[in-house]
Design a protein around this motif. Structure first.
Motif, PDB file in Angstrom:
ATOM      1  N   ARG A 175      41.933  39.650  52.365  1.00  0.00           N
ATOM      2  CA  ARG A 175      42.866  40.309  51.465  1.00  0.00           C
ATOM      3  C   ARG A 175      44.141  40.703  52.203  1.00  0.00           C
ATOM      4  O   ARG A 175      44.094  41.109  53.373  1.00  0.00           O
ATOM      5  N   THR A 176      45.258  40.613  51.520  1.00  0.00           N
ATOM      6  CA  THR A 176      46.530  40.994  52.127  1.00  0.00           C
ATOM      7  C   THR A 176      46.679  42.514  52.093  1.00  0.00           C
ATOM      8  O   THR A 176      45.934  43.209  51.388  1.00  0.00           O
TER       9      THR A 176
ATOM     10  N   GLU B 273      48.941  44.159  50.679  1.00  0.00           N
ATOM     11  CA  GLU B 273      49.288  44.559  49.302  1.00  0.00           C
ATOM     12  C   GLU B 273      48.030  44.639  48.437  1.00  0.00           C
ATOM     13  O   GLU B 273      47.867  45.539  47.623  1.00  0.00           O
ATOM     14  N   GLU B 274      47.142  43.658  48.630  1.00  0.00           N
ATOM     15  CA  GLU B 274      45.900  43.671  47.844  1.00  0.00           C
ATOM     16  C   GLU B 274      45.037  44.878  48.204  1.00  0.00           C
ATOM     17  O   GLU B 274      44.386  45.462  47.341  1.00  0.00           O
TER      18      GLU B 274
END
Lengths: 255, 72, 360
Positions: free
Chosen positions: C191-192, C194-195
């Motif tokens: 996951r990034t 932001e995620e």
């Protein structure tokens, strides 16, 4: 006696750092924790890294450090703060990560965690409050309790035959290759507090250089546990604690 | 160059530990006679000798002191 | 076409972690699961997906590294075997108390104490009934194949994040060590940042001006606050019990005798059912895939139709207590187990089954 002409915002030269919350600290009057919290808040504020800092609080009086410094916090199990900090820093290398630990937490139950975090050279800052006693549980012997010192579990004074010797863990950690900066400071005078603040700032700066772990011991008082007034406790610390735990830098790999 | 200063104390948060008094080089802080709502005697200015050096505020564990200073 | 590779169950855990976007693994060597970290170190995922892999100084430390990593909203996991899980129980309690998601793999071996290094299922009590202190549950899922080992890592994280709770993959020395073909599903990216901010707004990602500081803690000194929190946990556990029960049935439709077994034992029991069926005895099997939440209703239903049930476990009898609670006196519930790393054969189970049911 108050000079109302001077009390103008432009004349303020010192005030509570904005990063300290308005919560009234639960610490006893004169407790060193509050002063150290303030210095950490000042350093984070001055470095402008509030949004990049994660603090790990210990078990002990300063378990509630998260109520006072306005940053994200993780509250660790007793002694395990360096493990939390290790993972946090490795998973989020752009963050500034520090632990705040007392002598029972760091030098007794958490010896394995601190030694191996130091040995691995984790790029974190460790603030170690050494007041030679367990504060929160009511003044029992700590690993750093001085010989002869009375606590609730050494009511006749610490006897090395019965209770072992005081642990100078800071010097031990300085021997480990993974540590970058090791110092011992105090906060009982304004000059000492300024030096301690500089040391904390250096620790944070070193942690961003990825050169290893920075460890700042603050020789502190526990006036309730020591059964002295705050002012008497500071004097007792100078006379007795400093003899065993002398203040000053112990290791600096960049010097 | 000389300085004149003063301090403002959040008397409701002050716990009267007196560490500021011990650290004041100008000896211009004392403990109050009355107590705050928590029952603590609190720090207060004792005279007009303050030079705004901020030693008191630096060592104050509860960060209750604001320091003002002007050149005179 | 999906890639199929022959690998050990333990290796499947490692490959699954890398391929399912896990952010960090923290572990300590212990037989019979050391291949998990060995495989990760050999694969060097930090050079490909950026996954962090670290050998900690102890299980105490590795579970607390998991606590720290999970606090940051990251997908973090550890694995160990029984004595190591005992050491981790402190941390698991804190993780449950701080409502953090994580996956913990227990490749069980015989105990108590240092025990043996051979397979066992005697950590049922420890993992399903608690392990650490306080009122909490971990979700416990029990793989029975190398493919399950691969699949359950991802499923475990799905449950862990859905409920912000620790998930234990309760395997055993057989499942960890056996080599089977494993179908690798398409890679999932990590996951990034932001995620993570979107999915884990509670995480210690750094206090920004737009929000209050995030504090990960399991502490409250006020009795009422703690009780309120305990009740919040209870509501979460009720939701888990209502939504997440998973089990598999084998020939239970007309079964007059029902085995209950999980993990490796369920596979051995399947063979025992086949033998009995060939002899004309209507046997069946229910395999709880989730041990917590326990498939209580389904076992109760089967107890209503069966002449008897038998719990088959590599222990002195742990899950059988829950089977008896679920059966609630509707039919007799027997037990057969082996201990110390010994494993029953299907024939041995058939023999014990016949003894219990006085069928020989």
């Amino acid at each position: 006696m108050e000079n109302l002409d001077i009390k103008r915002p432009e004349n303020i030269v010192y005030r509570k750092p904005a990063l300290l919350t308005d919560n009234i600290m639960h610490y006893c009057p004169g407790c060193s924790h509050g002063t150290v919290h303030k210095l950490i808040a000042e350093v984070i504020e001055e470095m402008g890294i509030q949004d990049q800092t994660v603090g790990i609080s210990p078990v002990g009086c300063s378990v509630f450090a998260y109520n006072y410094i306005d940053i994200d916090w993780q509250e660790a199990a007793h002694g395990r703060a360096p493990a939390l900090a290790t993972a946090t820093k490795r998973l989020c290398p752009e963050k500034y990560v520090f632990t705040y630990q007392g002598d029972g937490d760091l030098a007794s139950i958490g010896t394995a965690e601190i030694i191996h975090a130091c040995s691995r050279g984790e790029n974190i800052v460790v603030i170690f409050i050494n007041n030679g006693i367990y504060g929160m549980t009511g003044g029992q012997m700590a690993p750093t309790t001085l010989l002869g010192m009375k606590t609730s579990t050494t009511p006749y004074g610490r006897d090395p035959k019965l209770n072992g010797f005081p642990l100078k863990i800071t010097e031990m950690l300085a021997a480990l290759d993974g540590t970058a900066y090791i110092t011992r400071q105090s906060v009982h005078t304004a000059a000492a507090a300024r030096k301690a603040k500089n040391a904390i700032r250096k620790g944070f700066e070193y942690s961003a250089k990825n050169i290893g772990l920075s460890f700042i011991e603050i020789v502190s008082t526990c006036n309730s546990g020591w059964k002295l007034s705050p002012v008497e406790a500071n004097k007792w610390m100078e006379e007795h604690m400093f003899a065993k735990y002398p203040v000053g830098d112990i290791k600096d790999v960049l010097k | 160059m000389a300085f004149k200063g003063t301090i403002e104390i959040d008397t409701q948060k002050c716990k009267g530990c007196a560490v500021c008094i011990e650290n004041c080089p100008a000896k211009c802080i004392r403990l109050s006679k009355s107590v705050n709502s928590k029952g603590y005697r609190y720090a207060e200015l004792a005279n007009d000798g303050c030079v705004g050096c901020a030693s008191c505020a630096t060592v104050c564990p509860d960060s209750v002191i604001t320091v003002y200073r002007v050149k005179i | 076409m999906a890639e199929k590779i022959l690998m050990k169950g333990n290796e499947a855990i490692a490959f699954s972690a890398i391929r399912n976007g896990v952010d960090g693994y923290f572990g300590y060597p212990i037989t019979p699961q050391s291949e998990v970290m060995e495989t990760l170190m050999k694969e060097k995922p930090w050079e490909t997906t950026g996954m962090v892999v670290l050998q900690a100084e102890s299980e105490l430390s590795s579970i607390n590294m998991v606590y720290g990593g999970a606090s940051c909203g990251k997908k973090v996991m550890t694995s160990s075997s029984s004595p190591g899980i005992s050491l981790m129980c402190e941390g698991i309690s804190y993780i449950a108390g701080a409502e953090l998601p994580c996956v913990i793999v227990d490749v069980m071996r015989g105990g108590p104490g240092l025990g043996t290094i051979q397979p066992s299922q005697s950590d049922y009590f420890q993992t399903v009934k608690g392990g650490g202190h306080g009122d909490y549950h971990s979700i416990v899922i029990a793989p029975a194949s190398a493919q399950d080992m691969y699949d359950f890592v991802d499923w475990g994280f799905e449950l862990a994040f859905k409920y912000r709770t620790p998930v234990i993959v309760l395997a055993d020395g057989i499942i960890g060590q056996l080599m089977e073909k494993v179908e690798l599903h398409p890679m999932k990216p990590r996951r990034t940042a932001e995620e993570i901010l979107r999915d884990a707004p509670w995480a210690t990602t750094g206090k920004t001006p737009g929000r209050d500081r995030n504090v990960i803690t399991s502490l409250s000194l006020d009795a009422n606050t703690q009780e309120e929190f305990n009740r919040k946990l209870l509501a979460k556990y009720k939701a888990i019990e209502a939504n997440e029960v998973k089990y598999a049935e084998y020939l239970t439709d007309d079964a007059e005798y029902v085995f209950v077994a999980f993990g490796c034992s369920s596979r051995i029991c399947e063979a025992a059912v086949d033998i009995l069926r060939e002899e004309g005895i209507k046997a069946g099997l229910i395999r709880p895939i989730t041990l917590y939440p326990f498939p209580e209703k389904e076992i109760s239903r089967l107890a209503g139709q069966a002449k008897s049930m038998m719990s088959i476990e590599l222990s002195l009898g742990q899950m059988v207590e829950d089977v008896r609670l679920a059966a609630n006196g509707q039919c007799p519930v027997g037990f057969y187990g082996r201990q110390g790393g010994n494993i029953y054969t299907p024939e041995e189970i058939v023999e014990e089954f016949k003894k219990f049911n006085k069928l020989s």
